[in-house]
Every structure is written in C-alpha cells, then in structure tokens.
Write a protein that holds these residues in place. Sequence first.
Motif, mmCIF file in Angstrom:
data_model
loop_
_atom_site.group_PDB
_atom_site.id
_atom_site.type_symbol
_atom_site.label_atom_id
_atom_site.label_comp_id
_atom_site.label_asym_id
_atom_site.label_seq_id
_atom_site.Cartn_x
_atom_site.Cartn_y
_atom_site.Cartn_z
ATOM 1 N N LYS A 84 -3.643 1.983 -8.199
ATOM 2 C CA LYS A 84 -4.835 1.774 -9.035
ATOM 3 C C LYS A 84 -5.090 3.006 -9.876
ATOM 4 C CE LYS A 84 -7.100 -1.754 -6.315
ATOM 5 N NZ LYS A 84 -7.507 -1.888 -4.914
ATOM 6 N N GLN A 85 -5.760 2.802 -10.950
ATOM 7 C CA GLN A 85 -6.010 3.845 -11.931
ATOM 8 C C GLN A 85 -6.687 5.066 -11.299
ATOM 9 O OE1 GLN A 85 -5.024 4.025 -15.025
ATOM 10 N NE2 GLN A 85 -6.054 5.997 -15.258
ATOM 11 N N GLU A 86 -7.624 4.796 -10.362
ATOM 12 C CA GLU A 86 -8.417 5.905 -9.822
ATOM 13 C C GLU A 86 -7.669 6.735 -8.787
ATOM 14 O OE1 GLU A 86 -9.209 2.703 -9.649
ATOM 15 O OE2 GLU A 86 -9.820 2.092 -7.629
ATOM 16 N N ILE A 87 -6.480 6.266 -8.390
ATOM 17 C CA ILE A 87 -5.736 7.025 -7.386
ATOM 18 C C ILE A 87 -5.083 8.236 -8.037
ATOM 19 C CG2 ILE A 87 -3.856 6.912 -5.699
ATOM 20 C CD1 ILE A 87 -6.156 5.039 -4.983
ATOM 21 N N SER A 88 -5.334 9.379 -7.493
ATOM 22 C CA SER A 88 -4.800 10.613 -8.087
ATOM 23 C C SER A 88 -3.361 10.831 -7.625
ATOM 24 C CB SER A 88 -5.666 11.795 -7.666
ATOM 25 O OG SER A 88 -5.452 12.019 -6.279
ATOM 26 N N ASP A 89 -2.701 11.752 -8.303
ATOM 27 C CA ASP A 89 -1.315 12.085 -7.956
ATOM 28 C C ASP A 89 -1.222 12.574 -6.517
ATOM 29 O OD1 ASP A 89 -0.487 11.336 -10.356
ATOM 30 O OD2 ASP A 89 -0.146 13.350 -11.190
ATOM 31 N N LYS A 90 -2.212 13.328 -6.086
ATOM 32 C CA LYS A 90 -2.249 13.868 -4.730
ATOM 33 C C LYS A 90 -2.292 12.738 -3.699
ATOM 34 C CE LYS A 90 -4.224 18.307 -3.495
ATOM 35 N NZ LYS A 90 -5.513 19.031 -3.583
ATOM 36 N N GLN A 91 -3.211 11.818 -4.007
ATOM 37 C CA GLN A 91 -3.334 10.666 -3.109
ATOM 38 C C GLN A 91 -2.036 9.851 -3.071
ATOM 39 O OE1 GLN A 91 -6.932 9.370 -5.116
ATOM 40 N NE2 GLN A 91 -7.877 8.940 -3.110
ATOM 41 N N ALA A 92 -1.414 9.758 -4.242
ATOM 42 C CA ALA A 92 -0.155 9.025 -4.342
ATOM 43 C C ALA A 92 0.909 9.657 -3.462
ATOM 44 C CB ALA A 92 0.315 8.978 -5.794
ATOM 45 N N THR A 93 1.020 10.961 -3.499
ATOM 46 C CA THR A 93 1.992 11.673 -2.680
ATOM 47 C C THR A 93 1.698 11.460 -1.204
ATOM 48 O OG1 THR A 93 1.941 13.339 -4.418
ATOM 49 C CG2 THR A 93 3.175 13.890 -2.418
ATOM 50 N N ALA A 94 0.404 11.507 -0.854
ATOM 51 C CA ALA A 94 0.015 11.294 0.541
ATOM 52 C C ALA A 94 0.433 9.887 1.001
ATOM 53 C CB ALA A 94 -1.496 11.491 0.695
ATOM 54 N N LEU A 95 0.205 8.923 0.121
ATOM 55 C CA LEU A 95 0.555 7.548 0.448
ATOM 56 C C LEU A 95 2.068 7.412 0.638
ATOM 57 C CD1 LEU A 95 -0.336 4.582 0.761
ATOM 58 C CD2 LEU A 95 0.036 4.308 -1.707
ATOM 59 N N SER A 96 2.792 8.068 -0.231
ATOM 60 C CA SER A 96 4.251 7.974 -0.139
ATOM 61 C C SER A 96 4.752 8.550 1.179
ATOM 62 C CB SER A 96 4.900 8.684 -1.327
ATOM 63 O OG SER A 96 4.948 10.072 -1.095
ATOM 64 N N LYS A 97 4.089 9.637 1.630
ATOM 65 C CA LYS A 97 4.479 10.238 2.909
ATOM 66 C C LYS A 97 4.223 9.277 4.056
ATOM 67 C CE LYS A 97 4.464 15.113 1.954
ATOM 68 N NZ LYS A 97 3.505 16.143 1.506
ATOM 69 N N LYS A 98 3.095 8.569 3.950
ATOM 70 C CA LYS A 98 2.749 7.601 4.987
ATOM 71 C C LYS A 98 3.747 6.439 5.000
ATOM 72 C CE LYS A 98 -0.823 4.654 5.090
ATOM 73 N NZ LYS A 98 -2.162 4.286 4.551
ATOM 74 N N LEU A 99 4.076 5.956 3.779
ATOM 75 C CA LEU A 99 4.952 4.787 3.665
ATOM 76 C C LEU A 99 6.399 5.098 4.070
ATOM 77 C CD1 LEU A 99 3.751 3.029 0.393
ATOM 78 C CD2 LEU A 99 3.524 2.200 2.735
ATOM 79 N N ARG A 100 6.738 6.359 3.933
ATOM 80 C CA ARG A 100 8.105 6.743 4.253
ATOM 81 C C ARG A 100 8.452 6.437 5.722
ATOM 82 N NH1 ARG A 100 8.539 11.739 0.815
ATOM 83 N NH2 ARG A 100 9.004 10.391 -0.944
ATOM 84 N N LEU A 101 7.404 6.372 6.541
ATOM 85 C CA LEU A 101 7.611 6.096 7.966
ATOM 86 C C LEU A 101 7.807 4.608 8.220
ATOM 87 C CD1 LEU A 101 4.826 8.446 9.337
ATOM 88 C CD2 LEU A 101 7.273 8.904 9.198
ATOM 89 N N HIS A 102 7.516 3.816 7.207
ATOM 90 C CA HIS A 102 7.640 2.360 7.345
ATOM 91 C C HIS A 102 9.096 1.997 7.658
ATOM 92 C CE1 HIS A 102 7.492 -1.877 6.466
ATOM 93 N NE2 HIS A 102 6.150 -1.826 6.354
#
Lengths: 320, 223
Positions: A84-102
Amino acid sequence: MSKSRNNTMRRRPGFRPDIWLQRHLQVALASLGRLTNAPLGTLMTTAVIGIALALPIGLHVLLNNLQNVSGGWESGASISLFLKQEISDKQATALSKKLRLHQRIESIQVISKASAMAEFRRLSGFGDALEALDSNPLPALLVILPKSKYSTPETAQLLVRELGLLPEADIVQLDLQWVRRLQAITEIAQRAVLVLATLLGLAVLLIIGNTIRLEIQNRHAEIEITKLIGATNGFIRRPFLYTGLWYGLFGGIIAWLLVAISILLISGPVAQLAMLYQSAFDLSSLDITTTLLLLTGSAGLGLLGSWIAVGRHLSAIEPS
Amino acid sequence: MIHFDNVSKRYPGGHTGLAGVSFRIEPGEMVFLTGHSGAGKSTLLKLIGLLERSSGGQVHVNDRNLTRLKNSQIPYHRREVGMIFQDHRLLNDRTVFDNVALPLVVSGMGYKEISRRVHAALDKVGLLNKEKAAPITLSGGEQQRVGIARAVVSKPPLVLADEPTGNLDPKLSQEIMELFGWFNQVGVTLLIATHDLDLISRMDKRILTLSNGQLVQDTGETQ
C-alpha cells in the motif's frame, strides 16, 4: 458302437523345454530369413510402418522439448507484491524479513519506493514531470520467488491468495497467464498427438495384418500340407506371428532413425535460436524410455496385427 | 484298427460320397480299396484321416471314435495316420530332408532324433543320396518315395495311400508296392486306394471294392 474312452490322446508326447526353445528360435530365424529373401518388399512395408510411427513419436519428442522450455519459464515466474502507498521502505524491508521465513518462499527482492522511482524515471521518459511531484507516488514492491516445489500455477496461486490477505498488501500479481495458455495449448497438442498415434497405430495394425494375410495366401499349399501331417494351429501360426513381430520391430527401428535424424537436422537452428535468447536450451532427442517404448510398442503392434490376420484366415484353410 | 459302422457321407448339393459302408480292418492287415473313379475311395480315406467328417454312422480308428473327436484333437489323430497322395503334396521350397522331417518337427522332436529317423526312412526308400535335393528336381517315382518316407518316418501304426502309383509306370508301381509290402511285414496296417486292378491282383491281399458309394465286394481277410 464302441464304448471306448480313448478319445483323449497324449497331448504333448514328452514336452521338452529345450526343444521348444530351439524350435522357437529356429522359427524366429527362419521367418527373419524369409523377410531378407525379399529385401525390397520387406523394406517397403517396414518403411511405411516406420513413417507411420515416426510422425507421432517425432511430435511427442518436440512437445516434450517445448514443455522443458516452458517448464523453465514457469518456475522462473515470480509474484509481484505491491504494498500500500502508506507503507514505507523500512516497513517493506521488515515485511520481507518476516516473509522470508515463509516455507513456500525461496527469495524476496525488495524494490523500495526510491528505486522504483529511479527505474520509472529511467524507463518511462517522464523524468521531468516527476520532478514536479512533491512526494513519491510509487509503492514499494516485493518481488517474491516461490520455492520450486510451490511454483506450479496452482500452488503459486495459493501463495498469491495468502499474500493478498496481508494488511500491507495492495495488489498481488502472478504473471503466469501466458505460461498457462502455453501449457493449455501444449496439452491440446498432446491430446492431438495421442489421437494421431492411435490412428496411425491402427494403420500399422492394418498394414501388418494385410501383409500377413497375403503371406498366408502365398503359403496356402504349405499350410494345407502341414495340417495334413498333424500340425496344430499353434504350430502353423508361429512363423506368421514371428513375421509380424519382425515387421513391427523393424518398423520401430526405422521410425527411431527417422526421428533421430530429423532432430539432428533441426538441432542446429534451434541452438542458434536459443543463443539469441541467451538460453542454454539443448534440444533433447529420444531418451532410453521412449526408445524402449517405441520398439516394444511397434513389435507389439506387429504381433497383434499378425495375430488378428492369422486368427481370421488360418482356420479357413483346411486340407482336402 | 479301422472300423466303419454304417458310415455315410453326403456332400452339400446332394452328392453321395458313401452310403451305409461297414467293414473292419484288423491291425497288421494290408488292404486294397478299389472301384471306379467317383466310387468313394478318396472319401473313405478322407474320413479316416479326418479330412472330412462322416454325415452318418460311426468311424473308429485305432480304438478312437472319430465321430466324437474334437477339432482340436485332429492334429494328434493325424500324427498316428501316415498319408500318401497321388500328387505327393511335397513342399517344393524345402529339401527332401526337410520334407521327410516335417512330421517329426511338427510333433516336437529333437534335431538329433529327427536326423537319425529321417536318414533311416530315406535309406528305406533308397533316396539317402538325395536328402539335400529339391523335390522338384526328382522324378515322379522318386517324389512318391519321398512322400512315402514322410508318411512312415514317425512310425504311425496306420498308413493310407490314395492312388500312390497313379502316375507311375508298371515297373515303378511294382517297386512302390514292394515297399508297402515291406512296411506291412514290420507291422504297419496299410489301406491303399487304387484302380490298378492288374497290380493288386498280383499282390494276393484283401480287396474292398466300392461302387457308387457302397461296398460291393470284400474278399475277406487273407492269411
């Protein structure tokens, strides 16, 4: 009227497997010899069988190759997760770290708003217009590569649905549509090849059946005399069955050669094409399984064809 | 050995081959079957070799009721009946040896035994030196002797011959008959159809005479 029950007779006086085997070998070789006695006729019949078989087998090999190629593309297909537009790059990186465990995800590439912007500017040519904006309108993007086990269209679709439920997710795209279409087309082609193979297999059956029928006609007198002497139907049938088997087998070998030569002929241009696509794709020829299947299948067709012909025409010949 | 009980054979179209024929041939007999052409000689032999089946009555051969024999059993029956034909019925694309060997090959005998027996049979008919020849290169008399060798090579208890001397001159015919006489002496039952009355009158054997499908004369068992 006699009441004797001697109607039953010794069926196989002293059946001996070694003699049985010797007889079979002899009949097999004799029928082979008969075929080589008329090389031109034999060659023509086997060539017709070979061509009829080469067509579906060749198409099958080509389709297999196509599947190999498209299979490679498919597993390379990745999922684009637009945040979403309001998600910052930082948040995006955090999400990617979380998803990497998927467990279904192999790797994730984060494309930040800034780099998306840079790429857009570079590729779109709207660079100056973008200068006018005070904020970056582009969302961050996660490019997700599923593990190979989960990269089939069906399983990848599950992952897409799961990702779509994330609160950060805006749009999830699986760019597999065209791969799927290709797959559907190959499936149709495969069906068509199967139909073709069935029809041509039937044709081979008829060719061999007719050849054996003529052979039976030619050897009418011989069959009659052998019956007169006490040959069983099985004994008389045997050489014809072997003849059919040989026809089928040789037809299969010719089909194999035709396909192998054809592939050899087009492998050069294909390699050139692959090079243009920077692909290391190599046209595969007939593998061992296909070869064995082809040869046993063609020999089986030969046997079946002669069996049918022999069954229909042999019983009609009785000594008089 | 052979027992006909009121046997008849009618062909489709109304032609009668045999009508109410009864006789008995004991093991070890040598019998001539004679009559004008069309009298039913060939029909009678065909019924014994099961080339045809009777339309009425009972045929017993070798204590076996042929009327009730299944088709699948016919080959095994024929192996016990040696048959000799006027036109020899040899396979012209095979050697003399292979022709004579055929009954043994058919019954699944080993090569060594086949070779031994074929040579013995060819020796008996005086063609041992022709074993590699093609039948077509032989004279009529020689071809007939190949046919005889083939009929006796498997040592059947019964041998049938249909006009075996039909195409041969008197001297050759006499030789063939002497051969048959020899087989008879070693215990083979023979039934020989011929219209060569001159020849059979010299043999002093039992004669069955057919006329229009009926047995009109039986000189009775000799000896």
